[in-house]
Every structure is written in structure tokens, then in C-alpha cells.
Design an enzyme around this catalytic site. Structure first.
Site, PDB file in Angstrom:
ATOM      1  N   LYS A   1      -0.085   5.402  -5.960  1.00 38.09           N
ATOM      2  CA  LYS A   1      -1.114   5.403  -7.010  1.00 38.09           C
ATOM      3  C   LYS A   1      -2.011   6.629  -6.896  1.00 38.09           C
ATOM      4  O   LYS A   1      -2.249   7.339  -7.870  1.00 38.09           O
ATOM      5  CB  LYS A   1      -1.922   4.098  -6.879  1.00 38.09           C
ATOM      6  CG  LYS A   1      -3.006   3.869  -7.842  1.00 38.09           C
ATOM      7  CD  LYS A   1      -4.405   4.189  -7.410  1.00 38.09           C
ATOM      8  CE  LYS A   1      -4.935   3.809  -6.096  1.00 38.09           C
ATOM      9  NZ  LYS A   1      -5.698   2.611  -6.003  1.00 38.09           N
TER      10      LYS A   1
ATOM     11  N   HIS B   1     -26.753  21.780  -0.559  1.00 33.64           N
ATOM     12  CA  HIS B   1     -26.926  22.354  -1.893  1.00 33.64           C
ATOM     13  C   HIS B   1     -25.905  23.459  -2.129  1.00 33.64           C
ATOM     14  O   HIS B   1     -25.634  24.233  -1.216  1.00 33.64           O
ATOM     15  CB  HIS B   1     -28.350  22.920  -1.997  1.00 33.64           C
ATOM     16  CG  HIS B   1     -28.665  23.405  -3.363  1.00 33.64           C
ATOM     17  ND1 HIS B   1     -28.868  22.541  -4.426  1.00 33.64           N
ATOM     18  CD2 HIS B   1     -28.796  24.662  -3.849  1.00 33.64           C
ATOM     19  CE1 HIS B   1     -29.116  23.258  -5.494  1.00 33.64           C
ATOM     20  NE2 HIS B   1     -29.065  24.537  -5.187  1.00 33.64           N
TER      21      HIS B   1
ATOM     22  N   CYS C   1       0.825  -1.210   0.000  1.00 31.03           N
ATOM     23  CA  CYS C   1       0.000   0.000   0.000  1.00 31.03           C
ATOM     24  C   CYS C   1       0.861   1.262   0.000  1.00 31.03           C
ATOM     25  O   CYS C   1       0.660   2.164  -0.803  1.00 31.03           O
ATOM     26  CB  CYS C   1      -0.922  -0.043   1.216  1.00 31.03           C
ATOM     27  SG  CYS C   1      -1.998   1.375   1.326  1.00 31.03           S
TER      28      CYS C   1
ATOM     29  N   CYS D   1      -1.720   1.732  -2.941  1.00 27.31           N
ATOM     30  CA  CYS D   1      -2.688   2.818  -2.717  1.00 27.31           C
ATOM     31  C   CYS D   1      -2.062   4.209  -2.706  1.00 27.31           C
ATOM     32  O   CYS D   1      -2.561   5.118  -3.386  1.00 27.31           O
ATOM     33  CB  CYS D   1      -3.397   2.647  -1.375  1.00 27.31           C
ATOM     34  SG  CYS D   1      -3.394   1.008  -0.659  1.00 27.31           S
TER      35      CYS D   1
ATOM     36  N   TYR E   1      -9.399  -3.131 -11.386  1.00 28.15           N
ATOM     37  CA  TYR E   1      -9.276  -1.739 -10.967  1.00 28.15           C
ATOM     38  C   TYR E   1      -7.878  -1.174 -11.184  1.00 28.15           C
ATOM     39  O   TYR E   1      -7.721   0.002 -11.505  1.00 28.15           O
ATOM     40  CB  TYR E   1      -9.767  -1.558  -9.518  1.00 28.15           C
ATOM     41  CG  TYR E   1      -8.789  -1.911  -8.419  1.00 28.15           C
ATOM     42  CD1 TYR E   1      -8.008  -0.929  -7.823  1.00 28.15           C
ATOM     43  CD2 TYR E   1      -8.650  -3.214  -7.964  1.00 28.15           C
ATOM     44  CE1 TYR E   1      -7.110  -1.235  -6.801  1.00 28.15           C
ATOM     45  CE2 TYR E   1      -7.770  -3.530  -6.946  1.00 28.15           C
ATOM     46  CZ  TYR E   1      -7.001  -2.543  -6.362  1.00 28.15           C
ATOM     47  OH  TYR E   1      -6.121  -2.847  -5.369  1.00 28.15           O
TER      48      TYR E   1
ATOM     49  N   GLU F   1      -7.284   2.144 -13.304  1.00 22.87           N
ATOM     50  CA  GLU F   1      -6.674   3.307 -12.656  1.00 22.87           C
ATOM     51  C   GLU F   1      -5.421   3.765 -13.400  1.00 22.87           C
ATOM     52  O   GLU F   1      -5.225   4.969 -13.625  1.00 22.87           O
ATOM     53  CB  GLU F   1      -6.319   2.961 -11.202  1.00 22.87           C
ATOM     54  CG  GLU F   1      -7.550   2.830 -10.328  1.00 22.87           C
ATOM     55  CD  GLU F   1      -7.242   2.414  -8.892  1.00 22.87           C
ATOM     56  OE1 GLU F   1      -8.100   2.623  -8.038  1.00 22.87           O
ATOM     57  OE2 GLU F   1      -6.161   1.870  -8.630  1.00 22.87           O
TER      58      GLU F   1
ATOM     59  N   GLU G   1     -26.051  15.552  -2.950  1.00 22.45           N
ATOM     60  CA  GLU G   1     -27.454  15.747  -2.540  1.00 22.45           C
ATOM     61  C   GLU G   1     -28.396  14.887  -3.390  1.00 22.45           C
ATOM     62  O   GLU G   1     -29.516  14.596  -2.992  1.00 22.45           O
ATOM     63  CB  GLU G   1     -27.863  17.217  -2.583  1.00 22.45           C
ATOM     64  CG  GLU G   1     -27.968  17.807  -3.965  1.00 22.45           C
ATOM     65  CD  GLU G   1     -28.383  19.290  -3.950  1.00 22.45           C
ATOM     66  OE1 GLU G   1     -29.309  19.644  -3.213  1.00 22.45           O
ATOM     67  OE2 GLU G   1     -27.752  20.083  -4.689  1.00 22.45           O
TER      68      GLU G   1
HETATM   69  P1  FAD Z   1       1.321  -6.086   1.989  1.00 25.66           P
HETATM   70  O1  FAD Z   1       0.972  -4.675   2.242  1.00 25.66           O
HETATM   71  O2  FAD Z   1       1.572  -6.491   0.593  1.00 25.66           O
HETATM   72  O3  FAD Z   1       2.588  -6.409   2.890  1.00 25.66           O
HETATM   73  C1  FAD Z   1       3.266  -7.628   2.805  1.00 25.66           C
HETATM   74  C2  FAD Z   1       4.715  -7.376   3.188  1.00 25.66           C
HETATM   75  O4  FAD Z   1       5.348  -8.642   3.425  1.00 25.66           O
HETATM   76  C3  FAD Z   1       5.510  -6.709   2.089  1.00 25.66           C
HETATM   77  O5  FAD Z   1       6.155  -5.555   2.610  1.00 25.66           O
HETATM   78  C4  FAD Z   1       6.526  -7.756   1.644  1.00 25.66           C
HETATM   79  O6  FAD Z   1       7.758  -7.191   1.241  1.00 25.66           O
HETATM   80  C5  FAD Z   1       6.675  -8.573   2.922  1.00 25.66           C
HETATM   81  N1  FAD Z   1       7.131  -9.953   2.728  1.00 25.66           N
HETATM   82  C6  FAD Z   1       6.679 -10.853   1.827  1.00 25.66           C
HETATM   83  N2  FAD Z   1       7.294 -12.033   1.998  1.00 25.66           N
HETATM   84  C7  FAD Z   1       8.160 -11.884   3.034  1.00 25.66           C
HETATM   85  C8  FAD Z   1       9.077 -12.759   3.680  1.00 25.66           C
HETATM   86  N3  FAD Z   1       9.208 -14.029   3.323  1.00 25.66           N
HETATM   87  N4  FAD Z   1       9.827 -12.266   4.709  1.00 25.66           N
HETATM   88  C9  FAD Z   1       9.710 -10.961   5.093  1.00 25.66           C
HETATM   89  N5  FAD Z   1       8.841 -10.093   4.507  1.00 25.66           N
HETATM   90  C10 FAD Z   1       8.072 -10.559   3.497  1.00 25.66           C
HETATM   91  N6  FAD Z   1      -6.011  -1.177  -1.377  1.00 25.66           N
HETATM   92  C11 FAD Z   1      -6.882  -0.229  -0.950  1.00 25.66           C
HETATM   93  O7  FAD Z   1      -7.527  -0.415   0.084  1.00 25.66           O
HETATM   94  N7  FAD Z   1      -7.049   0.940  -1.660  1.00 25.66           N
HETATM   95  C12 FAD Z   1      -6.353   1.201  -2.783  1.00 25.66           C
HETATM   96  O8  FAD Z   1      -6.533   2.256  -3.399  1.00 25.66           O
HETATM   97  C13 FAD Z   1      -5.432   0.228  -3.247  1.00 25.66           C
HETATM   98  N8  FAD Z   1      -4.701   0.441  -4.365  1.00 25.66           N
HETATM   99  C14 FAD Z   1      -3.787  -0.488  -4.773  1.00 25.66           C
HETATM  100  C15 FAD Z   1      -3.050  -0.225  -5.908  1.00 25.66           C
HETATM  101  C16 FAD Z   1      -2.123  -1.152  -6.361  1.00 25.66           C
HETATM  102  C17 FAD Z   1      -1.326  -0.838  -7.585  1.00 25.66           C
HETATM  103  C18 FAD Z   1      -1.941  -2.361  -5.631  1.00 25.66           C
HETATM  104  C19 FAD Z   1      -0.929  -3.365  -6.093  1.00 25.66           C
HETATM  105  C20 FAD Z   1      -2.665  -2.627  -4.491  1.00 25.66           C
HETATM  106  C21 FAD Z   1      -3.604  -1.696  -4.043  1.00 25.66           C
HETATM  107  N9  FAD Z   1      -4.379  -1.925  -2.909  1.00 25.66           N
HETATM  108  C22 FAD Z   1      -5.289  -0.980  -2.495  1.00 25.66           C
HETATM  109  C23 FAD Z   1      -4.297  -3.191  -2.166  1.00 25.66           C
HETATM  110  C24 FAD Z   1      -3.473  -3.032  -0.897  1.00 25.66           C
HETATM  111  O9  FAD Z   1      -2.204  -2.511  -1.222  1.00 25.66           O
HETATM  112  C25 FAD Z   1      -3.332  -4.387  -0.203  1.00 25.66           C
HETATM  113  O10 FAD Z   1      -4.617  -4.920   0.016  1.00 25.66           O
HETATM  114  C26 FAD Z   1      -2.612  -4.286   1.130  1.00 25.66           C
HETATM  115  O11 FAD Z   1      -1.335  -3.736   0.989  1.00 25.66           O
HETATM  116  C27 FAD Z   1      -2.506  -5.681   1.771  1.00 25.66           C
HETATM  117  O12 FAD Z   1      -1.795  -5.607   2.973  1.00 25.66           O
HETATM  118  P2  FAD Z   1      -1.023  -6.883   3.509  1.00 25.66           P
HETATM  119  O13 FAD Z   1      -0.540  -6.526   4.870  1.00 25.66           O
HETATM  120  O14 FAD Z   1      -1.859  -8.090   3.362  1.00 25.66           O
HETATM  121  O15 FAD Z   1       0.203  -7.097   2.517  1.00 25.66           O
END
Ligand code: FAD
Length: 451
Positions: A51, A435, A43, A48, A177, A181, A440
Site C-alpha cells: 500500500k 526552520h 502487512c 501496509c 482508512y 488511502e 515547527e
Molecule cells: P496477519 O498479518 O494478517 O497474519 C496472519 C497470518 O495468518 C496470515 O499470513 C494468514 O495467511 C495466516 N493464517 C490465517 N489462518 C491460518 C491458518 N488456519 N493456518 C495457517 N495460517 C493461517 N497496519 C499498520 O500498522 N499500518 C498500515 O499502514 C497498515 N495498512 C494496511 C493496509 C491494508 C490494505 C490492510 C488490509 C491492513 C493494513 N494494516 C496496517 C493492518 C496490518 O496489516 C495488520 O494489523 C497486521 O498485519 C496484523 O498482524 P497479525 O499478525 O495479527 O495478522
């Protein structure tokens, strides 16, 4: 004295992992978190946040155009991509610092590196092994590209945030999406943009009216949308990319983005050898307590591939920590989660689509309004707004609210509160509008439309 080094080991410092780690640590739990790439996860770094910054940047072109209708004259437009990247990087860097500070201040031990599971109570980061009572996997997802000839020439959403220079012409493959976007972002920044999707309509899962309306609006702005078109191979000749479609079309561009979905980040975690149950595409299977089939191992967020949104990952993290470490067990209600597409214009949506509502309830009323936003009476721009309310006729309950238009995401957030409070259409009708606004319209639609 505990036999474990830590009580909770979190793998992945993204939206879900950081929230779980710092909340648990705040309750006195001994927590460590491993991160192999960037604090803040998808994110903050490649999702997010950057973006949305790009969406703001790209929308200025239209704003300058619109300003003329209000008496402004704007000198020749110039856009500096490297300046935007530098500004964006500075902000991401600041946010990473905020995350680091939050983790430090709550006493979480942050470990840099790739983590993998050794057994049900041991995590390894390189040579180091940490024994923990519980393990939380919050490793998120990663872009997925189909295996076509020439896939090595394409980029994913990750690389879009660090491109050396803007292409002149670009092809975006995908209909979700992220594809829509980026099409808006690139078009707004002056890139000649083609959006190619193998399905019949963009934005699967959204209300059909929304899907049609978005396609119509973005096409009007100049994005070349090609539906029912599958790219079979990509060829590179000098610096030009040639995308060959199954309709025998040849699309010649300087950059190809594949936004064709994401896969859970579960490879190389050592899950198979431990026997952790995985579902379709490698998503970790969990029960309603975010627990895997191995009782000490939990997972949440995108790695479980359910509703892949940041606020869902953080809500799951809070629910899990409450369940494990407090006597205030909370759960996440997956119904009526509002969501947005930051296309131009925005989509905001909460609750059931019209089709979903018709499948569940015998009598549905639809209220719909399509209009020209007030701003565009003078701007000269031909952008329309769509608003739609889906109502259960027998109970008068509002089941779904959908909008395509400026600030739809901001407006729908408030609508989501009304829906959670169980608002009926009568409540909407008795609410006084503000308004003059577009919003609205949601409290002044009186007559259902007939299909
Ligand atoms: P992540 O945020 O992906 O975090 C996972 C972390 O784990 C990463 O930092 C990764 O490096 C780390 N990791 C992975 N494997 C290992 C390992 N073996 N050892 C140590 N670290 C590791 N969501 C919204 O709500 N609104 C939006 O507008 C939106 N826009 C988006 C736009 C794009 C282009 C993308 C790709 C996603 C978007 N999302 C949006 C989705 C949102 O980013 C994810 O839903 C959210 O980040 C998920 O959080 P998470 O904690 O599950 O995983």
C-alpha cells in the site's frame, strides 16, 4: 524429556506470529509456526507495505505537476502499471525471504499449510498432528463485504495489489482508512475515482477537524466523494459495472472496491468445538495476558480485533513472549498509540481527539493552525495543512496531537514520543523549532482557539 513435540505452536506467520515465534525461539523455546498463504502476513503482502509503495507511486503525478513551479518542464507523463506491480512483487518477495531467514536463523520450524486446533494441546496441519504445550493463534483478519446482489463483481483490498490493469473509472465503497488511502492511490494513478460511504463523514474515530479537513483536501484534488450513500446492488453489463445507490444514483465504473471492514480469521480453526470464547464478529476473546478461556491457548493481533495495526501486533507478541518465557514481564500500553492514514495529504494522529478530551476533562484548550505549506507557494497546488494540539488546561498536559499534511505520519511519530514522556504545552512552547519546516508550527502555536 517433554511430552510435547514443541513448546509453542504459532498459527499464522504474519506480523504478530513471526515476532512471537522468533523471539521465543531465541530464548531457547521449541517453536513451530504454520502459515497457509504467505510469510509476513497481511502487512507485507496485501497491507501496509505494498500500500505504501502504491502511495509513493501515485504521488509522483502531483510531484511532476508541482515541479513546474520550480522551473522544471516535464515531458508527457506516462505510467506503466505492470512495471509498478513487477517492482512491488520483487520487493515483497525480498521481504518474504527476510522473514524466512529470520525464522530459520532463530530455529523456528516453519510448516506450510492450513492449521486447525484438534484439542487444547494439539494442532493439525493436514494429516500431521503436532502436540504442543501452548498454542498461539495469530491468524489476522480478512476483508468483509456486505451481502448485496452483485457482490461477486467487486474486489477487496487483497485483489487491488494484483490487478491485471488499471481501470479508467473506479468506485470505492467505504469510509475507513483503507478506502480513503486507495481513493488517493487510484486518483493519483489517473483513475477517475468515486468514494461512496453510507455515513456522514469519512474516517470514523478520528478528530472531527481531521475528518472534515481530509474530505475537503481530497475532494479538491478531484476525488468524487458521495456521503450518506449506500450501494444496494451491483450490476454487470459486458465489462461495465453499474452500482445502484439508495439515493437512486447510478454509478458507472470499470472496477468496484469494497473496503467495508475486516473480520477476524477464526473460521475453520476448530475453535467452537473446543469452546474457545469468541466475541463480536468472531474475534477471539483474551485477557490482559493474551490468554483465551482455555489456558494453553493464546491469541493476539488482528484476530482479537482490538487495535488492528502491525506495531500493535508485534508489541503484543513481545509482551506475550516476555510474560511466558522470561522474568521480565512487560505489558502493552494501549493509550497514545500513534497512527496514520496514508491519504494524500497524510494524516498523523496520537492521543485523544477533541471530543474525547472534552468528555474526560472539564477544561480543554485547542491550538489549531491551517496554512499553505511553503512548497506550495511556488508549486501552484492548492493543498493546505492542518495542525492541532489538544491540551488539558488545568495540568497543561498535551492530550492529543493531530495533523493533516505532507509527512504527517513521519512528524507525528516524534510527537508520540513527547506525549509518552508526558509533555506539557509549556514543553512544546520552550522547544526551539526547525526552520523552515511545517513541523515547527507544533512548537509555535501560542493562542488557543475559541470554539
Ligand atoms: P496477519 O498479518 O494478517 O497474519 C496472519 C497470518 O495468518 C496470515 O499470513 C494468514 O495467511 C495466516 N493464517 C490465517 N489462518 C491460518 C491458518 N488456519 N493456518 C495457517 N495460517 C493461517 N497496519 C499498520 O500498522 N499500518 C498500515 O499502514 C497498515 N495498512 C494496511 C493496509 C491494508 C490494505 C490492510 C488490509 C491492513 C493494513 N494494516 C496496517 C493492518 C496490518 O496489516 C495488520 O494489523 C497486521 O498485519 C496484523 O498482524 P497479525 O499478525 O495479527 O495478522
Amino acid at each position: 524429556m517433554s511430552v510435547f513435540d514443541v513448546d509453542l505452536f504459532v498459527i499464522g506467520a504474519g506480523s504478530g506470529g513471526v515476532r512471537a515465534a522468533r523471539m521465543a525461539a531465541g530464548l531457547g523455546v521449541r517453536v513451530a509456526i504454520a502459515e497457509n498463504r504467505y510469510l509476513g502476513g497481511t502487512c507485507v503482502n496485501v497491507g501496509c507495505v505494498p500500500k505504501k509503495l502504491f502511495v509513493y507511486a501515485s504521488h509522483f503525478r502531483e510531484d511532476f505537476e508541482a515541479a513546474k513551479g520550480f522551473g522544471w518542464s516535464v515531458a508527457e507523463l506516462q505510467f506503466d502499471w505492470s512495471c509498478l506491480l513487477a517492482q512491488k512483487n520483487q520487493e515483497i518477495h525480498r521481504l518474504q525471504g527476510v522473514y524466512q531467514g529470520l525464522l530459520n536463523d532463530s530455529g523456528v520450524q516453519v510448516i506450510e499449510g492450513q492449521a486447525r486446533l484438534v484439542d487444547a494441546h494439539t494442532v493439525a496441519i493436514g494429516e500431521r498432528q503436532v502436540h504442543c504445550e501452548r498454542i498461539l493463534i495469530a491468524t489476522g483478519g480478512w476483508p468483509w463485504i456486505p451481502d448485496i446482489p452483485g457482490k461477486e463483481f467487486v474486489v477487496t483490498s487483497n485483489e487491488m495489489f494484483t490487478l491485471d490493469k488499471l481501470p479508467k473509472r473506479m468506485l470505492i465503497v467505504g469510509g475507513g482508512y483503507i478506502a480513503v488511502e486507495f481513493a488517493g492511490i487510484m486518483h493519483g494513478l489517473g483513475v477517475q475515482t468515486t468514494l461512496c460511504y453510507r455515513g456522514t463523514k469519512l474516517l470514523r474515530g478520528f478528530d472531527e477537524d481531521v475528518r472534515d479537513f481530509v474530505a475537503q483536501e481530497i475532494q479538491k484534488k478531484g476525488i468524487d466523494i458521495r456521503l450518506n450513500a449506500q450501494i444496494n446492488r451491483i450490476e454487470k453489463i459486458d465489462n461495465v459495472l453499474l452500482a445502484h445507490s439508495d439515493q437512486d444514483q447510478l454509478i458507472e465504473v470499470d472496477l468496484v472496491l469494497y473496503a467495508t471492514g475486516r473480520k477476524p480469521n477464526t473460521a475453520s480453526l476448530g475453535l467452537e468445538s473446543l469452546g474457545v470464547a469468541l466475541g463480536a464478529g468472531g474475534a477471539i476473546t483474551v485477557n490482559e495476558h493474551y490468554q483465551t478461556n482455555i489456558p494453553s491457548i493464546y491469541a493476539l493481533g488482528d484476530v482479537t480485533d482490538r487495535l488492528n495495526l502491525t506495531p500493535v501486533a508485534t508489541a503484543e507478541a513481545m509482551a506475550l513472549v516476555n510474560q511466558l518465557y522470561t522474568d521480565r514481564a512487560t505489558t502493552v500500553d494501549y493509550d497514545n498509540i500513534p497512527t496514520a492514514v496514508f491519504s494524500q495529504p497524510n494524516v498523523g494522529t496520537v492521543g485523544l481527539t477533541e471530543d474525547e478530551a472534552r468528555q474526560r476533562y472539564p477544561d480543554i484548550d485547542i491550538y489549531k493552525s491551517v496554512f499553505r505549506p511553503m512548497k506550495h507557494t511556488l508549486s501552484g497546488l492548492d493543498e493546505k495543512t492542518l495542525m492541532k494540539i489538544v491540551v488539558n488546561r488545568s495540568s497543561d498536559k498535551v492530550l492529543g496531537i493531530h495533523m493533516v499534511g505532507p509527512e504527517a505520519a513521519e512528524i507525528i511519530q516524534g510527537m508520540a514520543v513527547a506525549m509518552r514522556a508526558g509533555a506539557t504545552k509549556a514543553v512544546f512552547d520552550s522547544t526551539i523549532g526547525i526552520h523552515p519546516t511545517a513541523a515547527e508550527e507544533f512548537v509555535t502555536m501560542r493562542k488557543p482557539v475559541h470554539p
